[in-house]
Write an enzyme that holds these catalytic residues in place. Structure first.
Site, PDB file in Angstrom:
ATOM      1  N   CYS A   1       7.555  -2.554  -9.678  1.00 47.56           N
ATOM      2  CA  CYS A   1       6.941  -1.467  -8.902  1.00 47.56           C
ATOM      3  C   CYS A   1       6.943  -0.147  -9.666  1.00 47.56           C
ATOM      4  O   CYS A   1       6.041   0.660  -9.504  1.00 47.56           O
ATOM      5  CB  CYS A   1       7.654  -1.295  -7.574  1.00 47.56           C
ATOM      6  SG  CYS A   1       9.414  -0.966  -7.765  1.00 47.56           S
TER       7      CYS A   1
ATOM      8  N   GLU B   1       9.436   1.282   1.066  1.00 46.02           N
ATOM      9  CA  GLU B   1       9.499   1.331  -0.403  1.00 46.02           C
ATOM     10  C   GLU B   1       8.248   0.643  -0.906  1.00 46.02           C
ATOM     11  O   GLU B   1       8.185  -0.591  -0.962  1.00 46.02           O
ATOM     12  CB  GLU B   1      10.763   0.596  -0.892  1.00 46.02           C
ATOM     13  CG  GLU B   1      12.066   1.253  -0.492  1.00 46.02           C
ATOM     14  CD  GLU B   1      12.426   2.442  -1.381  1.00 46.02           C
ATOM     15  OE1 GLU B   1      11.865   2.563  -2.487  1.00 46.02           O
ATOM     16  OE2 GLU B   1      13.266   3.257  -0.964  1.00 46.02           O
TER      17      GLU B   1
HETATM   18  P1  NAD Z   1       3.609  -7.588   0.175  1.00 46.98           P
HETATM   19  O1  NAD Z   1       3.432  -6.290   0.892  1.00 46.98           O
HETATM   20  O2  NAD Z   1       2.424  -8.482   0.084  1.00 46.98           O
HETATM   21  O3  NAD Z   1       4.762  -8.462   0.875  1.00 46.98           O
HETATM   22  C1  NAD Z   1       6.034  -7.948   1.186  1.00 46.98           C
HETATM   23  C2  NAD Z   1       6.589  -8.688   2.398  1.00 46.98           C
HETATM   24  O4  NAD Z   1       5.733  -8.490   3.498  1.00 46.98           O
HETATM   25  C3  NAD Z   1       6.751 -10.196   2.205  1.00 46.98           C
HETATM   26  O5  NAD Z   1       8.020 -10.592   2.676  1.00 46.98           O
HETATM   27  C4  NAD Z   1       5.626 -10.780   3.037  1.00 46.98           C
HETATM   28  O6  NAD Z   1       5.986 -11.992   3.657  1.00 46.98           O
HETATM   29  C5  NAD Z   1       5.370  -9.730   4.102  1.00 46.98           C
HETATM   30  N1  NAD Z   1       3.955  -9.673   4.509  1.00 46.98           N
HETATM   31  C6  NAD Z   1       2.859  -9.880   3.742  1.00 46.98           C
HETATM   32  N2  NAD Z   1       1.726  -9.726   4.453  1.00 46.98           N
HETATM   33  C7  NAD Z   1       2.113  -9.427   5.717  1.00 46.98           C
HETATM   34  C8  NAD Z   1       1.404  -9.138   6.930  1.00 46.98           C
HETATM   35  N3  NAD Z   1       0.071  -9.171   6.985  1.00 46.98           N
HETATM   36  N4  NAD Z   1       2.119  -8.860   8.046  1.00 46.98           N
HETATM   37  C9  NAD Z   1       3.478  -8.842   8.023  1.00 46.98           C
HETATM   38  N5  NAD Z   1       4.185  -9.110   6.895  1.00 46.98           N
HETATM   39  C10 NAD Z   1       3.538  -9.387   5.763  1.00 46.98           C
HETATM   40  O7  NAD Z   1       4.185  -7.222  -1.247  1.00 46.98           O
HETATM   41  P2  NAD Z   1       4.467  -8.172  -2.479  1.00 46.98           P
HETATM   42  O8  NAD Z   1       3.190  -8.686  -3.026  1.00 46.98           O
HETATM   43  O9  NAD Z   1       5.522  -9.140  -2.142  1.00 46.98           O
HETATM   44  O10 NAD Z   1       5.103  -7.115  -3.508  1.00 46.98           O
HETATM   45  C11 NAD Z   1       4.333  -6.324  -4.350  1.00 46.98           C
HETATM   46  C12 NAD Z   1       4.246  -4.896  -3.844  1.00 46.98           C
HETATM   47  O11 NAD Z   1       5.526  -4.397  -3.552  1.00 46.98           O
HETATM   48  C13 NAD Z   1       3.673  -3.971  -4.910  1.00 46.98           C
HETATM   49  O12 NAD Z   1       2.794  -3.075  -4.301  1.00 46.98           O
HETATM   50  C14 NAD Z   1       4.897  -3.237  -5.441  1.00 46.98           C
HETATM   51  O13 NAD Z   1       4.631  -2.000  -6.008  1.00 46.98           O
HETATM   52  C15 NAD Z   1       5.716  -3.136  -4.206  1.00 46.98           C
HETATM   53  N6  NAD Z   1       7.131  -2.975  -4.551  1.00 46.98           N
HETATM   54  C16 NAD Z   1       7.738  -1.804  -4.273  1.00 46.98           C
HETATM   55  C17 NAD Z   1       9.066  -1.623  -4.631  1.00 46.98           C
HETATM   56  C18 NAD Z   1       9.796  -0.350  -4.340  1.00 46.98           C
HETATM   57  O14 NAD Z   1      11.030  -0.357  -4.468  1.00 46.98           O
HETATM   58  N7  NAD Z   1       9.157   0.739  -3.971  1.00 46.98           N
HETATM   59  C19 NAD Z   1       9.747  -2.651  -5.252  1.00 46.98           C
HETATM   60  C20 NAD Z   1       9.082  -3.846  -5.507  1.00 46.98           C
HETATM   61  C21 NAD Z   1       7.775  -4.005  -5.141  1.00 46.98           C
END
Ligand code: NAD
Length: 455
Positions: A243, A209
């Site tokens: 998002c 997602e």
């Molecule tokens: P992110 O991808 O930075 O982090 C998400 C998760 O991944 C966190 O738990 C984090 O600890 C982990 N993570 C981060 N870097 C990592 C790595 N290098 N290796 C392994 N794990 C890692 O996202 P965010 O900043 O928390 O959220 C924002 C993003 O999420 C935006 O792009 C938004 O559009 C998207 N989003 C999508 C939905 C949806 O339902 N489609 C909903 C909410 C947010």
């Protein structure tokens, strides 16, 4: 908690069959509902501490949505778990055929920070309804909420069934090295690729997602006042950190000035003269995101808003016009309270702008013109969307929620959540009283018949 041990324990618990009965699943969903009700205030306080999200928004966009999903699952679970009969086929006559939904096993759910309770617990509803064990990894960027989720869940659920693994990227990396049976990731496209690579090691199925730039088209037939109010609501909710927020507006040229005027008054109505003083307006989650967003303000003219306070991580609802060509605000997902407004002359021009970008998670059209509506819906590919509204489509459990291409793969909500966390097993039952020898060798003289049957 050692992830190797944790996954081992969850797998053993799953193998014991404890999570599979419908009674168990129902009981756990009822317990989850009770826990969320009992600790509602703890969640509200934790999210407020993290980014000053108002209680109304926490209830409407996090807690209330989880209740809805649990109610829906409780109402339908018996039905979903039943064998589903399907018709037989001529070549297999006589036979009975059915499918049955079976749980995958141990599921990893990785959540982002922006709806930190909803996005951590909503997938848990589907995973538990389908009979799996769960490891939840909340985001480290909302530490108060992460620790509230961990503390509350560990009080009521044993970690061999539902565990919460708190921590940063390193913890996630360790988790991703384990052999889960399903990975459900919500977050950025960048990290989505890391998750999918890790899942490939064990051929673990994934739902991703992700995010992206969700466009919002307003044509000249639209009711501009209503459009502006709905757009401003969906854009500045959660201070734009949503998002499915409308990322940018494409408005038909002659309607631009009126739309801008209505957007301005909608913002004024919602948050008053100084949104910094409004109890209903959240803050940016951290300094890095604050700095990133402030950079966008230089890439166009600020038509309205633009005020900020670094110490408070506050950026007021801002409308940006006259965007510079190749500006990063039109390349990257904004994920904050900045709304670029661009114009188009003919609808085909808007379609062209949208289709040159990666496929978005959401797509919004404001129009009273059926022809334009059909043309836009048919010409553009996107995860999901709405006509004459924004964001609200995800509140309907009958609509699967998910992206396509860069905005993700797979979907959930309602029955789709149950399906996502279940493998559909296909079973055919034959009788032994009849054994038509046609399929067995020698094949001599049979080819013409098979060609007649299967043509
Ligand atoms: P992110 O991808 O930075 O982090 C998400 C998760 O991944 C966190 O738990 C984090 O600890 C982990 N993570 C981060 N870097 C990592 C790595 N290098 N290796 C392994 N794990 C890692 O996202 P965010 O900043 O928390 O959220 C924002 C993003 O999420 C935006 O792009 C938004 O559009 C998207 N989003 C999508 C939905 C949806 O339902 N489609 C909903 C909410 C947010």
């Amino acid at each position: 908690m050692n992830p190797v041990e944790l996954v081992k324990r969850q797998k053993a618990y799953f193998r014991s069959g404890a999570t599979k009965s419908v009674e168990f699943r129902m009981k756990q969903l009822e317990l989850l509902k009770e826990v969320i009700t009992k600790h509602e205030q703890d969640f509200v306080d934790a999210i407020f501490k993290d980014f000053r999200k108002p209680e109304f928004e926490t209830y409407a966009t996090e807690i209330g949505i989880i209740h809805d999903e649990i109610n829906y699952a409780l109402k339908n679970l018996e039905n979903w778990t039943k064998k589903q009969r399907v018709s037989g086929s001529l070549v297999n006559f006589p036979s009975k055929n059915y499918t049955v939904a079976e749980p995958y096993g141990s599921v990893l759910i990785i959540a982002p920070w922006n709806y930190p309770v909803q996005l951590a617990l909503l997938p848990v509803v589907g995973a538990v309804a389908a009979g799996n064990t769960v490891v939840i990894k909340p985001s480290e960027l909302t530490p108060n909420t992460s620790s509230a989720i961990a503390g509350i869940m560990s009080t009521y659920f044993q970690d061999k069934f539902i565990a919460v693994a708190e921590g940063g990227v390193e913890v996630n990396q360790k988790l991703l090295e384990q052999e889960f049976d399903y990975i459900f990731f919500t977050g950025s496209t960048r990290v989505g690729k890391i998750v999918m690579k890790a899942a490939a090691e064990y051929l673990t199925p994934v739902t991703l997602e992700l995010g992206g730039k969700s466009p919002c088209i307003v044509d000249k037939s639209a009711n501009l006042e209503i459009s502006a109010r709905r757009i401003a609501w969906g854009k500045f909710l959660n201070a734009g950190q949503t998002c499915v927020a409308p990322d940018y507006i494409l408005v038909q040229e002659n309607s631009k000035n009126d739309l801008l005027k209505h957007l301005k008054s909608a913002i004024w109505d919602f948050y008053g003269e100084d949104p910094g003083e409004s109890p209903d307006y959240p803050r940016i989650v951290n300094e890095d995101h604050f700095n990133r967003l402030m950079g966008y303000l230089k890439e166009g003219s600020v038509f309205y808003g633009g005020q900020s306070d670094k110490k408070e991580r506050y950026i007021s609802p801002t409308i940006l016009t006259d965007i510079e060509p190749n500006a990063s605000v039109m390349e990257e997902e904004i994920f904050g309270p900045i709304l670029p407004v661009l114009t188009f002359k003919e609808i085909e021009e808007a379609i062209d702008i949208i289709n040159k970008k990666p496929k978005p998670l959401a797509f919004y059209v404001f129009t009273e013109d059926d022809k334009n509506e059909s043309l836009l819906m048919e010409s553009c590919s996107f995860g999901g969307g709405a006509v004459n509204d924004v964001v609200a489509h995800l509140g309907n459990p009958n609509l699967p929620f998910g992206g396509i291409g860069n905005s993700g793969m797979g979907a959930y909500h309602g029955k789709t959540s149950f399906d996502t966390f279940s493998h559909t097993k296909s079973i055919m039952k034959k009788t032994s009283w009849l054994d038509i020898p046609f399929r067995y060798a020698p094949y001599e003289g049979k080819l013409k018949w098979i060609k007649k049957i299967l043509k």
